[in-house]
Write a protein that holds these residues in place. Structure first.
Motif, PDB file in Angstrom:
ATOM      1  N   UNK A 114      44.103  51.901  40.650  1.00  0.00           N
ATOM      2  CA  UNK A 114      43.091  52.694  39.495  1.00  0.00           C
ATOM      3  C   UNK A 114      42.302  52.232  38.963  1.00  0.00           C
ATOM      4  N   UNK A 115      43.579  50.614  38.415  1.00  0.00           N
ATOM      5  CA  UNK A 115      42.171  50.596  37.266  1.00  0.00           C
ATOM      6  C   UNK A 115      41.398  49.167  37.159  1.00  0.00           C
ATOM      7  N   UNK A 116      41.325  48.757  37.938  1.00  0.00           N
ATOM      8  CA  UNK A 116      40.035  48.320  39.306  1.00  0.00           C
ATOM      9  C   UNK A 116      38.720  48.921  39.393  1.00  0.00           C
ATOM     10  N   UNK A 117      39.398  50.579  39.965  1.00  0.00           N
ATOM     11  CA  UNK A 117      38.420  51.016  40.442  1.00  0.00           C
ATOM     12  C   UNK A 117      37.362  51.433  38.930  1.00  0.00           C
ATOM     13  N   UNK A 118      38.047  51.916  37.941  1.00  0.00           N
ATOM     14  CA  UNK A 118      37.740  52.387  36.831  1.00  0.00           C
ATOM     15  C   UNK A 118      37.020  51.869  35.714  1.00  0.00           C
TER      16      UNK A 118
END
Length: 337
Positions: A251-255
């Motif tokens: 989720x961090x990567x996507x954000x």
């Protein structure tokens, strides 16, 4: 259904002789043994497991409750459990609590009703009443990955505090001082211990602890995404992120990428949990690797000892802590592609 009596009649021997042959007990003439086994196979004999369980007061079944079946961390843990169980002629009943305390409680009751010989549980962190009932009834239980504070159950975990300390220390030694931490519920011991490890590293290097850089959510991808977006919107956002598990890290990567930022140029990332495919992410993800298979195998071996009464079930619990390893890749900012 073929019975021992059917085999005995065809083989011309007593029912007790057939029983000794099929259970590998007593001294039976090798030629006769081969004859009985051949007849049993020809007739399609299968042992009556229920009857054997009632006689021996054992079901040779283990209940395994994991917190999230979609997390491949637990896939490896369960594989370790199953391999050891199969080698010792035990079967497992696998239950997925889905990080839901109510669902976990239902499964504990179901497994108690099924008279399993023992349980291995990766708990949601709740249900202390259910665990107290398991203790009162003397049901062998081994906790895996997560602890239940105040319980007397054996626990097999990895060194969460040390792993988080090493990850945060690595960030600091790479030059980062504004480090964010996104984790799961604090009532789960893995979250709490990883937060403690993060704080210890900051304290050692005399970096002020900033509560605004801490985000508590769920061990899920959407939670990591939401909390990372909130951190990015800060007036002074973090330059590095330590993710509490790999789902949060995704989720961090996507954000980060949705906001037009680059990893690690704008924000560096390290996560807890490691999988071979991390090296194929863009950029490859630095991670705290846990011995997941060993975690499950150790838990099952420990449970078998309790079941076989090789270890006393007492008020003194045993905790086995396995070591983690920091696997350096490009996302942490210290390694060029």
């Amino acid at each position: 259904m073929v019975t021992l009596k059917d085999i005995a009649l065809k083989a011309g021997v007593s029912k007790s002789t057939v029983s000794r042959v099929l259970n590998n007990k007593g001294n039976v003439n090798p030629i006769l043994k081969r004859k009985v086994k051949k007849i049993a196979k020809e007739l399609g004999y299968h042992p009556n497991i229920l009857a054997a369980s009632l006689k021996k007061k054992k079901t040779y079944t283990i209940g395994v409750i994991i917190s999230n079946i979609l997390n491949p961390f637990f896939t490896s843990v369960v594989r370790g459990i199953e391999d050891v169980a199969m080698k010792n002629n035990f079967n497992i009943i696998l239950c997925n609590a889905d990080e839901n305390p109510k669902k976990e409680g239902v499964y504990i009751d179901v497994l108690r009703a099924k008279k399993v010989d023992g349980m291995i549980i990766a708990t949601t962190g709740e249900n202390k009443e259910h665990f107290s009932a398991l203790e009162r009834e003397g049901i062998p239980v081994v906790l895996v990955d997560r602890k239940v504070e105040g319980s007397n159950f054996d626990t097999i975990i990895t060194d969460n505090k040390r792993g988080a300390f090493e990850a945060t220390k690595h960030f600091i030694e790479t030059g980062y001082t504004r480090i964010g931490f996104i984790t799961g519920p604090i009532n789960i011991t893995t979250s709490l211990e990883r937060l403690e490890g993060y704080k210890l590293a900051l304290k050692k290097y005399k970096i002020p602890y900033d509560e605004n850089l801490i985000k508590i959510g769920e061990f899920k991808e959407d939670s990591g995404y939401k909390n990372m977006k909130e951190l990015i919107k800060m007036k002074n956002p973090p330059k590095a992120i330590f993710a509490g598990n790999y789902l949060i890290a995704l989720g961090v990567y996507t954000a980060i990428k949705e906001c037009g930022l680059k990893i690690p140029e704008d924000i560096a990332v390290i996560t807890f949990d490691d999988f071979p495919w991390f090296q194929h992410l863009s950029p490859p993800l630095t991670a705290v690797s846990q011995p997941t298979y060993k975690l499950g195998a150790y838990a099952m071996k420990r449970l078998l000892k309790l079941i076989k009464e090789e270890l006393p079930y007492s008020n003194k619990r045993r905790q086995i802590v396995l070591k983690n390893t920091l696997v350096i890749r490009e996302s942490c900012g210290c390694k060029k592609g």
